[in-house]
Each structure stands twice: as structure tokens, then as C-alpha cells.
Write a protein that holds these residues in place. Sequence first.
Motif, PDB file in Angstrom:
ATOM      1  N   ASP A  41      34.590  36.884  43.724  1.00 16.11           N
ATOM      2  CA  ASP A  41      34.650  35.707  44.603  1.00 16.11           C
ATOM      3  C   ASP A  41      35.596  35.903  45.784  1.00 16.11           C
ATOM      4  OD1 ASP A  41      32.934  34.306  42.855  1.00 16.11           O
ATOM      5  OD2 ASP A  41      34.634  33.958  41.508  1.00 16.11           O
ATOM      6  N   ALA A  42      36.271  37.049  45.829  1.00 12.53           N
ATOM      7  CA  ALA A  42      37.242  37.285  46.915  1.00 12.53           C
ATOM      8  C   ALA A  42      36.531  37.283  48.261  1.00 12.53           C
ATOM      9  CB  ALA A  42      37.930  38.623  46.697  1.00 12.53           C
ATOM     10  N   PRO A  43      37.223  36.750  49.311  1.00 13.77           N
ATOM     11  CA  PRO A  43      36.585  36.833  50.630  1.00 13.77           C
ATOM     12  C   PRO A  43      36.400  38.323  50.959  1.00 13.77           C
ATOM     13  CG  PRO A  43      38.770  35.752  50.741  1.00 13.77           C
ATOM     14  CD  PRO A  43      38.564  36.171  49.331  1.00 13.77           C
ATOM     15  N   GLY A  44      35.264  38.662  51.483  1.00 12.66           N
ATOM     16  CA  GLY A  44      35.023  40.081  51.821  1.00 12.66           C
ATOM     17  C   GLY A  44      34.468  40.883  50.655  1.00 12.66           C
ATOM     18  N   ALA A  45      34.296  40.252  49.481  1.00 15.82           N
ATOM     19  CA  ALA A  45      33.688  40.985  48.348  1.00 15.82           C
ATOM     20  C   ALA A  45      32.252  41.322  48.734  1.00 15.82           C
ATOM     21  CB  ALA A  45      33.704  40.117  47.094  1.00 15.82           C
ATOM     22  N   PRO A  46      31.746  42.481  48.247  1.00 12.60           N
ATOM     23  CA  PRO A  46      30.356  42.805  48.585  1.00 12.60           C
ATOM     24  C   PRO A  46      29.384  41.774  47.997  1.00 12.60           C
ATOM     25  CG  PRO A  46      31.287  44.411  47.042  1.00 12.60           C
ATOM     26  CD  PRO A  46      32.395  43.478  47.409  1.00 12.60           C
ATOM     27  N   LEU A  47      28.204  41.725  48.607  1.00 14.21           N
ATOM     28  CA  LEU A  47      27.162  40.810  48.119  1.00 14.21           C
ATOM     29  C   LEU A  47      26.944  41.094  46.636  1.00 14.21           C
ATOM     30  CD1 LEU A  47      25.032  38.686  48.974  1.00 14.21           C
ATOM     31  CD2 LEU A  47      23.467  40.598  49.431  1.00 14.21           C
ATOM     32  N   ASN A  48      27.094  40.065  45.812  1.00 15.21           N
ATOM     33  CA  ASN A  48      26.994  40.288  44.371  1.00 15.21           C
ATOM     34  C   ASN A  48      26.252  39.135  43.704  1.00 15.21           C
ATOM     35  OD1 ASN A  48      29.099  38.342  43.080  1.00 15.21           O
ATOM     36  ND2 ASN A  48      30.169  39.219  44.844  1.00 15.21           N
ATOM     37  N   THR A  49      26.075  39.274  42.384  1.00 12.15           N
ATOM     38  CA  THR A  49      25.213  38.326  41.662  1.00 12.15           C
ATOM     39  C   THR A  49      25.812  36.914  41.601  1.00 12.15           C
ATOM     40  OG1 THR A  49      26.158  39.249  39.634  1.00 12.15           O
ATOM     41  CG2 THR A  49      23.960  40.006  40.260  1.00 12.15           C
ATOM     42  N   ARG A  50      27.088  36.762  42.062  1.00 10.88           N
ATOM     43  CA  ARG A  50      27.668  35.407  42.122  1.00 10.88           C
ATOM     44  C   ARG A  50      27.765  34.894  43.554  1.00 10.88           C
ATOM     45  NH1 ARG A  50      31.900  36.094  37.856  1.00 10.88           N
ATOM     46  NH2 ARG A  50      33.472  35.975  39.469  1.00 10.88           N
ATOM     47  N   SER A  51      27.346  35.715  44.538  1.00  7.30           N
ATOM     48  CA  SER A  51      27.433  35.274  45.938  1.00  7.30           C
ATOM     49  C   SER A  51      26.502  34.084  46.144  1.00  7.30           C
ATOM     50  CB  SER A  51      27.004  36.385  46.901  1.00  7.30           C
ATOM     51  OG  SER A  51      27.801  37.519  46.721  1.00  7.30           O
TER      52      SER A  51
END
Length: 219
Positions: A41-51
Motif C-alpha cells: 500500500d506504500a505510495p510508489g509501490a508497483p501495481l499489485n493485487t491490492r492496487s
Amino acid sequence: MLTVYGVTRSRASRIIWLCHELDLPFKQVPVIQAYRLEDADAPGAPLNTRSESFLKLSPAGAIPVIQDGDLVLSESLACTLHLARRHGQPLGPADLVEDALMLQWSFYAATMIEPDALVILFNHRNGQAQPGAAQATVAHAAERLVRPLRVIEDHLARHGHMVGGRFTVADLNLAEVLRYAQGHGELMEPFPAVQAWLSDCQDRPAFRKMWQERLAEPE
Ligand SMILES: N[C@@H](CCC(=O)N[C@@H](CS)C(=O)NCC(=O)O)C(=O)O
């Protein structure tokens, strides 16, 4: 153009293998599993299954997902069956009977094999169960897999492939699920037809291409 959402180190491998079999161009959006990130959930985290943007496509928060025209589809085996059907033979069904059998074996793989095969994948390394409780867990999973493996062994010994006497999406779906248990030598040893068929499936240029792409991704 077809879009595949999901990194190749996921069940997206099934769809990517099929696309390579079909020479089907596709765009891959490398959505990664949230559990593989330190802070999804961090800002800048790569596109992920929780985005948030991905959850709009997949409320279940799981990869893979495909977009084929207006159709947004999840469940990897539904995706491969859909694409094989859309692009026809030899990988897809020739008629309703083959279609039914391809569904039958894909459901068999998903329900009777995948859960225990995943237990082996996650608890078994380098031909050995991990120490501790994992040993009993792996032993139980392997025990439960003997019956479906006998069914597949008998079918392959008589027919060579799962449906229609040729390599189809049913082989691909089943091979991808059985791959999770493949490292358990003791379990696989009494099933020579399964081993030979799995090795032929994984010798196919389209599988190898997918596998190279998978290995090129970070672990
Ligand atoms: N039955 C589904 C399972 C999908 C699934 O569990 N995908 C995993 C990756 S292979 C996932 O997205 N996990 C997301 C997460 O746990 O964050 C299918 O075959 O597509």
C-alpha cells in the motif's frame, strides 16, 4: 489487442504459454502479488493485487485477469479455455464433446489436484519436505494426490493426451497444475506415463519461451 494482467511468476504463466502456442500477440501488464511486496500500500509501490485500479478489474484481487475486447475475465483456467475456444483447433475443441472433456479435465485439475499440489510446492524444496510440521503436511498432500495421479496415468497410458489424441488446452491446464507437485520425486515415480507426458509438454517451444520469460523476472 489481448491484455494479460499478471507477472509471469503467477498463474498468468498458463495464459502466456497458451498465447505463445497460438502465436497470439498480447500486451502484458505486470501486476504483482501483494504478498510479495514489503508494503503493497506504500505510495510508489508497483501495481499489485491490492492496487485500487487493479481491484476495479478484479474485485477478488487475484491475478491473472485478461481483457479481450469488452470481456474482462479472471480465473486462469477459464481464460485459457476461452482463448483456446476462440482460436479453435488444434488447441481448442473440435466440437461440443471435446469442449465438455476439456472442461472436465480442467475442473479436475483445479479441484482434485491443485490444492494439494500447491501444498507440495510451498513446503517442499530440492526434493525434500521442509523440516518440522511441513513434513506431515507434505506427506498428507502427497497421499491425497495418489488417486488422481492414478486416474491421469491410466488415461495417458491409453490415450497419450487428455482430449482428442493431440496436445490441447486440457493438457496445458493440467500440466501447469501438476508442475506444482513435480519436484516430489517419490510421489511421481510410480507414474511413468504422467512423467513422460509432462516432460513432453514442457519441451514444447511455447512452454520454454514462457519459462525463459518467467526466469527473467525477479524472484
Ligand atoms: N483460481 C484462481 C487463483 C488466482 C490466485 O490465487 N492468484 C494468485 C497468484 S498465482 C494471486 O493473485 N494472489 C494474490 C495475493 O494473494 O495477493 C486462478 O486460477 O486464477
